[in-house]
Design a protein around this motif. Structure first.
Motif, PDB file in Angstrom:
ATOM      1  N   UNK A  43       2.674  -1.169  -2.249  1.00 26.73           N
ATOM      2  CA  UNK A  43       2.905  -1.038  -3.688  1.00 26.73           C
ATOM      3  C   UNK A  43       2.365  -2.255  -4.439  1.00 26.73           C
ATOM      4  N   UNK A  44       2.576  -3.447  -3.886  1.00 27.48           N
ATOM      5  CA  UNK A  44       2.045  -4.658  -4.518  1.00 27.48           C
ATOM      6  C   UNK A  44       0.524  -4.647  -4.550  1.00 27.48           C
ATOM      7  N   UNK A  45      -0.097  -4.271  -3.450  1.00 23.96           N
ATOM      8  CA  UNK A  45      -1.559  -4.225  -3.394  1.00 23.96           C
ATOM      9  C   UNK A  45      -2.101  -3.182  -4.364  1.00 23.96           C
ATOM     10  N   UNK A  46      -1.475  -2.013  -4.392  1.00 22.64           N
ATOM     11  CA  UNK A  46      -1.931  -0.937  -5.262  1.00 22.64           C
ATOM     12  C   UNK A  46      -1.767  -1.293  -6.738  1.00 22.64           C
ATOM     13  N   UNK A  47      -0.751  -2.087  -7.053  1.00 26.65           N
ATOM     14  CA  UNK A  47      -0.519  -2.481  -8.434  1.00 26.65           C
ATOM     15  C   UNK A  47      -1.593  -3.408  -8.985  1.00 26.65           C
ATOM     16  N   UNK A  67       6.203   9.782  12.782  1.00 28.56           N
ATOM     17  CA  UNK A  67       6.791  10.273  11.536  1.00 28.56           C
ATOM     18  C   UNK A  67       5.855   9.922  10.388  1.00 28.56           C
ATOM     19  N   UNK A  68       5.539  10.905   9.558  1.00 26.41           N
ATOM     20  CA  UNK A  68       4.673  10.710   8.386  1.00 26.41           C
ATOM     21  C   UNK A  68       5.571  10.611   7.162  1.00 26.41           C
ATOM     22  N   UNK A  69       5.479   9.494   6.445  1.00 26.89           N
ATOM     23  CA  UNK A  69       6.265   9.274   5.233  1.00 26.89           C
ATOM     24  C   UNK A  69       5.310   9.258   4.050  1.00 26.89           C
ATOM     25  N   UNK A  70       5.622  10.029   3.032  1.00 28.25           N
ATOM     26  CA  UNK A  70       4.833  10.059   1.805  1.00 28.25           C
ATOM     27  C   UNK A  70       5.709   9.538   0.671  1.00 28.25           C
ATOM     28  N   UNK A  71       5.200   8.535  -0.052  1.00 30.31           N
ATOM     29  CA  UNK A  71       5.908   7.999  -1.208  1.00 30.31           C
ATOM     30  C   UNK A  71       5.002   8.191  -2.421  1.00 30.31           C
ATOM     31  N   UNK A  72       5.357   9.110  -3.324  1.00 27.94           N
ATOM     32  CA  UNK A  72       4.538   9.320  -4.522  1.00 27.94           C
ATOM     33  C   UNK A  72       4.544   8.081  -5.407  1.00 27.94           C
ATOM     34  N   UNK A  73       3.496   7.949  -6.198  1.00 22.76           N
ATOM     35  CA  UNK A  73       3.351   6.772  -7.050  1.00 22.76           C
ATOM     36  C   UNK A  73       4.526   6.512  -7.960  1.00 22.76           C
ATOM     37  N   UNK A  74       5.169   7.556  -8.474  1.00 18.07           N
ATOM     38  CA  UNK A  74       6.296   7.347  -9.377  1.00 18.07           C
ATOM     39  C   UNK A  74       7.575   6.951  -8.639  1.00 18.07           C
ATOM     40  N   UNK A  75       7.553   6.935  -7.308  1.00 13.96           N
ATOM     41  CA  UNK A  75       8.704   6.522  -6.511  1.00 13.96           C
ATOM     42  C   UNK A  75       8.487   5.163  -5.842  1.00 13.96           C
ATOM     43  N   UNK A  76       7.325   4.551  -6.056  1.00 18.50           N
ATOM     44  CA  UNK A  76       7.039   3.238  -5.467  1.00 18.50           C
ATOM     45  C   UNK A  76       7.826   2.154  -6.173  1.00 18.50           C
ATOM     46  N   UNK A  77       8.238   1.104  -5.436  1.00 20.56           N
ATOM     47  CA  UNK A  77       8.934   0.004  -6.095  1.00 20.56           C
ATOM     48  C   UNK A  77       8.024  -0.695  -7.099  1.00 20.56           C
ATOM     49  N   UNK A  78       8.616  -1.209  -8.175  1.00 18.13           N
ATOM     50  CA  UNK A  78       7.858  -1.953  -9.178  1.00 18.13           C
ATOM     51  C   UNK A  78       8.277  -3.414  -9.117  1.00 18.13           C
ATOM     52  N   UNK A  79       7.302  -4.293  -9.187  1.00 24.53           N
ATOM     53  CA  UNK A  79       7.566  -5.718  -9.086  1.00 24.53           C
ATOM     54  C   UNK A  79       7.237  -6.460 -10.370  1.00 24.53           C
ATOM     55  N   UNK A  80       6.700  -5.737 -11.337  1.00 27.82           N
ATOM     56  CA  UNK A  80       6.366  -6.308 -12.639  1.00 27.82           C
ATOM     57  C   UNK A  80       6.249  -5.161 -13.627  1.00 27.82           C
ATOM     58  N   UNK A  81       6.276  -5.489 -14.901  1.00 28.54           N
ATOM     59  CA  UNK A  81       6.119  -4.451 -15.932  1.00 28.54           C
ATOM     60  C   UNK A  81       4.722  -3.892 -15.874  1.00 28.54           C
ATOM     61  N   UNK A  82       4.618  -2.588 -15.829  1.00 28.47           N
ATOM     62  CA  UNK A  82       3.293  -1.950 -15.760  1.00 28.47           C
ATOM     63  C   UNK A  82       3.058  -1.131 -16.996  1.00 28.47           C
TER      64      UNK A  82
END
Length: 82
Positions: A43-47, A67-82
């Motif tokens: 999430x940090x790299x993608x941000x 196990x395959x885990x999918x995390x959609x973009x709107x469910x990723x943790x946020x570390x700063x205001x985007x």
């Protein structure tokens, strides 16, 4: 040269997360800790990386299986205001 390292990172967004990985990686993480660590790092790299995708596909490989885990973009943790 061949080096033994406790982890490796790569990809276009990896340069943005070396500090995070150096600070947060622990060699004996539980499966849950390792999964959250990986999701946070991605999430940090993608941000910061404008060519990274908007979804995390994480594959967890353990002795019992895969196990395959999918995390959609709107469910990723946020570390700063985007």
């Amino acid at each position: 040269m061949l080096l033994s390292q406790p982890f490796t990172i790569g990809g276009s967004g990896s340069t943005y997360i070396y500090g995070y990985v150096d600070a947060k990686f622990k060699p004996d993480m539980s499966l849950e800790e390792a999964t959250q660590f990986s999701i946070n790092a991605l999430a940090l790299a993608m941000g910061r990386d404008n060519v990274s995708g908007g979804v995390v596909h994480l594959v967890v490989i353990t002795e019992p299986g895969v196990k395959h885990i999918v995390v959609p973009g709107d469910k990723l943790p946020k570390f700063h205001d985007e």
